[in-house]
Design a protein around this motif. Sequence first.
Motif, PDB file in Angstrom:
ATOM      1  N   SER A   6       0.769  -1.154   0.148  1.00  0.00           N
ATOM      2  CA  SER A   6       0.088  -0.146  -0.001  1.00  0.00           C
ATOM      3  C   SER A   6       0.881   1.342   0.034  1.00  0.00           C
ATOM      4  O   SER A   6       2.007   1.391   0.749  1.00  0.00           O
ATOM      5  CB  SER A   6      -0.872   0.153   1.163  1.00  0.00           C
ATOM      6  N   TYR A   7       0.392   2.311  -0.563  1.00  0.00           N
ATOM      7  CA  TYR A   7       0.816   3.682  -0.712  1.00  0.00           C
ATOM      8  C   TYR A   7      -0.121   4.704  -0.235  1.00  0.00           C
ATOM      9  O   TYR A   7      -1.331   4.699  -0.013  1.00  0.00           O
ATOM     10  CB  TYR A   7       1.078   4.067  -1.821  1.00  0.00           C
ATOM     11  N   PHE A 363     -23.822   0.797  -9.087  1.00  0.00           N
ATOM     12  CA  PHE A 363     -23.246  -0.284  -7.935  1.00  0.00           C
ATOM     13  C   PHE A 363     -22.043   0.291  -7.452  1.00  0.00           C
ATOM     14  O   PHE A 363     -21.852   1.599  -7.534  1.00  0.00           O
ATOM     15  CB  PHE A 363     -22.944  -1.221  -8.880  1.00  0.00           C
ATOM     16  N   SER A 364     -21.301  -0.493  -6.382  1.00  0.00           N
ATOM     17  CA  SER A 364     -20.407   0.174  -5.730  1.00  0.00           C
ATOM     18  C   SER A 364     -19.017  -0.542  -6.100  1.00  0.00           C
ATOM     19  O   SER A 364     -19.091  -1.590  -6.555  1.00  0.00           O
ATOM     20  CB  SER A 364     -20.756   0.133  -4.196  1.00  0.00           C
ATOM     21  N   ILE A 365     -17.896   0.296  -5.704  1.00  0.00           N
ATOM     22  CA  ILE A 365     -16.372  -0.150  -5.898  1.00  0.00           C
ATOM     23  C   ILE A 365     -15.797  -0.148  -4.502  1.00  0.00           C
ATOM     24  O   ILE A 365     -15.676   0.629  -3.745  1.00  0.00           O
ATOM     25  CB  ILE A 365     -15.857   0.118  -6.942  1.00  0.00           C
ATOM     26  N   LYS A 366     -15.576  -1.554  -3.837  1.00  0.00           N
ATOM     27  CA  LYS A 366     -14.629  -1.336  -2.576  1.00  0.00           C
ATOM     28  C   LYS A 366     -13.050  -1.247  -3.091  1.00  0.00           C
ATOM     29  O   LYS A 366     -12.551  -2.156  -3.719  1.00  0.00           O
ATOM     30  CB  LYS A 366     -15.039  -2.727  -1.911  1.00  0.00           C
ATOM     31  N   VAL A 367     -12.563  -0.159  -2.332  1.00  0.00           N
ATOM     32  CA  VAL A 367     -11.184   0.184  -2.856  1.00  0.00           C
ATOM     33  C   VAL A 367     -10.222   0.251  -1.849  1.00  0.00           C
ATOM     34  O   VAL A 367     -10.655   1.041  -0.942  1.00  0.00           O
ATOM     35  CB  VAL A 367     -11.155   1.428  -3.617  1.00  0.00           C
ATOM     36  N   PRO A 368      -9.104  -0.677  -1.911  1.00  0.00           N
ATOM     37  CA  PRO A 368      -7.876  -0.558  -0.873  1.00  0.00           C
ATOM     38  C   PRO A 368      -7.552   0.886  -0.773  1.00  0.00           C
ATOM     39  O   PRO A 368      -7.835   2.139  -1.815  1.00  0.00           O
ATOM     40  CB  PRO A 368      -7.149  -1.560  -1.305  1.00  0.00           C
ATOM     41  N   GLN A 369      -6.856   1.449   0.304  1.00  0.00           N
ATOM     42  CA  GLN A 369      -6.581   2.674   0.454  1.00  0.00           C
ATOM     43  C   GLN A 369      -5.336   3.239  -0.275  1.00  0.00           C
ATOM     44  O   GLN A 369      -5.082   4.372  -0.479  1.00  0.00           O
ATOM     45  CB  GLN A 369      -6.284   3.264   1.953  1.00  0.00           C
ATOM     46  N   THR A 396     -11.857   0.774   1.496  1.00  0.00           N
ATOM     47  CA  THR A 396     -11.874  -0.518   2.212  1.00  0.00           C
ATOM     48  C   THR A 396     -10.224  -0.451   2.756  1.00  0.00           C
ATOM     49  O   THR A 396      -9.507  -0.743   1.951  1.00  0.00           O
ATOM     50  CB  THR A 396     -12.296  -1.567   1.627  1.00  0.00           C
ATOM     51  N   GLU A 397     -10.323  -0.518   4.125  1.00  0.00           N
ATOM     52  CA  GLU A 397      -8.770  -0.886   4.584  1.00  0.00           C
ATOM     53  C   GLU A 397      -8.255  -2.131   4.228  1.00  0.00           C
ATOM     54  O   GLU A 397      -9.010  -3.378   3.936  1.00  0.00           O
ATOM     55  CB  GLU A 397      -8.848  -1.017   6.140  1.00  0.00           C
ATOM     56  N   PHE A 398      -6.977  -2.097   3.811  1.00  0.00           N
ATOM     57  CA  PHE A 398      -6.103  -3.204   3.122  1.00  0.00           C
ATOM     58  C   PHE A 398      -5.004  -3.568   4.057  1.00  0.00           C
ATOM     59  O   PHE A 398      -4.381  -2.823   4.291  1.00  0.00           O
ATOM     60  CB  PHE A 398      -5.784  -3.172   1.652  1.00  0.00           C
ATOM     61  N   MET A 414     -18.034  -4.582  -7.263  1.00  0.00           N
ATOM     62  CA  MET A 414     -16.683  -4.358  -7.780  1.00  0.00           C
ATOM     63  C   MET A 414     -15.591  -4.169  -6.996  1.00  0.00           C
ATOM     64  O   MET A 414     -15.833  -3.414  -5.925  1.00  0.00           O
ATOM     65  CB  MET A 414     -16.983  -3.446  -9.148  1.00  0.00           C
ATOM     66  N   THR A 415     -14.371  -4.349  -7.247  1.00  0.00           N
ATOM     67  CA  THR A 415     -13.164  -4.080  -6.448  1.00  0.00           C
ATOM     68  C   THR A 415     -11.966  -3.620  -7.289  1.00  0.00           C
ATOM     69  O   THR A 415     -12.136  -3.885  -8.678  1.00  0.00           O
ATOM     70  CB  THR A 415     -13.004  -5.166  -5.499  1.00  0.00           C
ATOM     71  N   ILE A 416     -11.062  -3.335  -6.600  1.00  0.00           N
ATOM     72  CA  ILE A 416      -9.853  -2.901  -7.536  1.00  0.00           C
ATOM     73  C   ILE A 416      -8.607  -3.318  -6.772  1.00  0.00           C
ATOM     74  O   ILE A 416      -8.418  -3.016  -5.608  1.00  0.00           O
ATOM     75  CB  ILE A 416      -9.719  -1.544  -8.032  1.00  0.00           C
TER      76      ILE A 416
END
Length: 512
Positions: A6-7, A363-369, A396-398, A414-416
Amino acid sequence: MSLLSSYHSARLHVTRRTLIAAALAAGAVFMGPVPVQAAGKTTLILGMTIEPAGLDPTVGAPVAIGQVTWQNIFEGLTTIDAQGKVQPQLAESWTISPDGLTYTFKLRQGVTFHDGSSFDSSVAKFTIERARAADSVNPQKRYFSSVDAIEAPDASTLVVKLKSPTGNFLYWLGWPSSVMVSPKTAENNKITPVGTGPFKFVSWSKGSQVQLERNPNYWNREAAARLEKVTFRFINDPQAQAAALKSGDVDAFPEFAAPELMDSFKGDPNLVTVIGNTELKVVAGMNNARKPFNDKRVRQALMMAVDRKTLIEGAWSGYGTPIGSHYTPNDRGYIDLTGTYPYDPEKAKALLAEAGYGSGLSFSIKVPQMAYAQRSAQMLQAMFAEVGVTLTIETTEFPAKWVADVFKAGNYDMTIVAHAEPMDIDIYSRDPYYFNYRNPAFNEVLKQVDATTDEASQARLYGEAQQILAQDVPALYLFVMPKLGVWNRKLKGLWENEPIPSNVLRGVEWTD
């Protein structure tokens, strides 16, 4: 699964016109000690963005573990070289039976672990048995599932019998998760790792650094470490990384965290920037079992709504290679499939209408920080809006929260995320896996890959697998992240490319 570290990310005001500007702103057995080098600098301070949660790659998945320990502290029966090719290591040679079911390894003799204990066939047998055991927590346990039996007829011979042909078995044995561990120290490797590598563990100051020193009894004289001491220093703020490099407090950042700051090193007489390639595939995964993503037309339309070039410029300052499937240009059998569903908003809207979503879709996308994920999601949000799709971003915390909600529970639209494992196209055949994608034809192609060790045949089959994914679009294939390296001009031997997440230091040295 190993994913990108993570950055720190910058919040961007997301509109079509301001996205880009905002993103840019934000061998031989050795029977004696290794001779001491001639006078000169023999220490290295290497920066990393993420601190590993442990130091044993056989029990933990995060790539940071291997980036500290693989090929430095730990070694495997085979290894992966800088070109991504399988090479002998603790196994000096092997033979494969005609039916592909029996691998007989000739092990190197005279190899010892850092604590003085011997490496032999009993150790190799223990390591593989441990990795495939019912209670194993090895992150790549599935790659040992084809092992049927292991025999150690003498100290230098290991025989591995498989249940079915496994074409990539030697490749997998070279991964960090497959390194050899001693029965005497395996349980403590997470904190005090003991391996056979060119460097020995010294200390770990959590929150700050890990220190290693040269192994004076390393078995491979020709590949003995040139450095006497190495410090891995953990700095997660990109501005602090840049400052440490410019001041000389850190000698190298092989994976610099902020592409928008790369130009700041231009003209610096002490530093060099190196743009290499990686296996980090940035994909927007979709829950194929949930509406509307269970309709292939919707997935294809969303792919056509994405301008990959613009996304790369906005998300990662133009650094990156567009992809059309879950594969990188580094890998054998790569095909450029970005033209399968190229950017075409009008066709995207027409296909959405055909699927019954002509009046809109949300729709939603759950995205790491992490910065790349946040910025990519914001770019997608703007591009989707142009075809009548409303995308809601949920940070979403990763890794903990993302792993629990997305990877394990499958509770997402969806996520990335960036998939870091090399040659991991097989994830689409795993059941369960968070994409919830099921295609018997795809699975059959991968079975054929396993049935052969012929590289040309494997390359052809991997091409077929790529084409199936490009057509089905179980995830939006965006880009491969580059390896952004910044280090002292006098430092030589760091890998410019990254066929496997690592910081291989045995050949690194200072020059005049």
